[in-house]
Design an enzyme around this catalytic site. Structure first.
Site, PDB file in Angstrom:
ATOM      1  CG  ASP A 130      -1.911   1.091   1.270  1.00 46.91           C
ATOM      2  OD1 ASP A 130      -1.543   2.240   0.956  1.00 46.91           O
ATOM      3  OD2 ASP A 130      -3.069   0.832   1.624  1.00 46.91           O
ATOM      4  N   GLY A 131       0.728   2.106  -0.981  1.00 43.59           N
ATOM      5  CA  GLY A 131       1.584   3.284  -1.078  1.00 43.59           C
ATOM      6  C   GLY A 131       1.548   4.146   0.171  1.00 43.59           C
ATOM      7  CG  ASP A 148      -0.618   7.598 -12.627  1.00 46.84           C
ATOM      8  OD1 ASP A 148      -1.809   7.930 -12.510  1.00 46.84           O
ATOM      9  OD2 ASP A 148      -0.117   7.206 -13.703  1.00 46.84           O
TER      10      ASP A 148
END
Length: 272
Positions: A130-131, A148
């Site tokens: 998970d970013g 993005d």
């Protein structure tokens, strides 16, 4: 990004697609001379020209590369969202930076060979995570962070909050630059704008891409995004001819857009 599906689309192995899960399984289509990734039939997620995997085939990706006007030779780049790897591939083949790509969806990562994403190495790696979790409490080592992270529902909710962008701010080096792909048509558009502005304050500039309604946000940890600290010649200097040809026109457009925005801001300051 969103764009209508073209006629003459051929989906690869449609009967082999397993049922959807929590992440969503992308579809791969052959469209003319391009290979494209979709999550649904409303918009393309990524596109790659056959025989030219590192060419930026989608308009907004060229706008996102505008960070080079201020950061022509970053040492470390973090990208949140892999898709078909357009930006990672371009940066890998044209810059000397170490590149880390964070992607939460294992089905997207599974397509990396099909989209000719580079193998993991000392200079390039793809991390399944998970970013938002990845940047939380991360040390400030990235010169550029590119966001993005779209899913079939739009921008991931965890990539919209003020807390997430504060973590991005903290993970940037002192002169670092954040670049966010924000889509005008998504419900989270205003929330993302507000979150980035709250964290980066005056250091935010927005440039709409030529197509599809993408708004690319540039946010500087230094405190301002100004053409006075940008150089077109330096941004293009170390690029190969094919890369310069891809970016030169868009970089000039970005500079004109920012010049107009800065001029209007100065007028507003003297004439409230």
């Amino acid at each position: 990004m969103r764009a209508g599906a073209d006629n003459g689309v051929r989906m690869q192995n449609p009967s082999a697609m397993p049922p959807d899960d929590e992440h969503g399984r992308p579809l791969v289509f052959d469209i003319g001379d391009a290979k494209s990734m979709y999550f649904d039939f409303d918009g393309v997620q990524s596109s790659m020209k056959r025989g030219q995997p590192s060419v930026l085939d989608v308009d907004y990706t060229k706008t996102m590369m505008g960070f080079m006007l201020a950061k022509a030779q970053p040492e470390q780049i973090l990208m949140i969202g892999l898709g078909g790897g357009s930006l990672p591939k371009f940066c890998f083949h044209n810059l000397a930076a170490r590149i880390t790509v964070v992607e939460i969806n294992p089905h997207v990562i599974a397509l990396r060979d099909e989209f000719e994403v580079p193998a993991d190495s000392e200079r390039f790696c793809v991390v399944q995570a998970d970013g938002a979790d990845f940047v939380h409490n991360h040390p400030p080592c990235f010169d550029v962070i590119l966001i993005d992270g779209f899913t079939q529902q739009g921008q991931s909710p965890q990539l919209c909050s003020t807390g997430f962008y504060q973590d991005c701010f903290n993970a940037l080096t002192p002169g670092g630059l954040l670049v966010v792909n924000n889509l005008h048509s998504t419900p989270a558009f205003d929330q993302i704008c507000q979150s980035v502005a709250e964290v980066f304050e005056a250091g935010v500039a927005c440039v709409d891409s030529r197509e599809y309604g993408n708004c690319i946000m540039f946010a500087s940890k230094r405190g301002s995004v100004s053409i006075r600290s940008m150089s077109l010649s330096w941004a293009l200097h170390n690029l190969q001819a094919t890369a310069r040809e891809q970016l030169a026109t868009e970089f000039r457009r970005i500079l004109r857009t920012l010049e107009t925005t800065e001029g209007q801001r100065r007028l507003d300051e003297v004439d409230p």
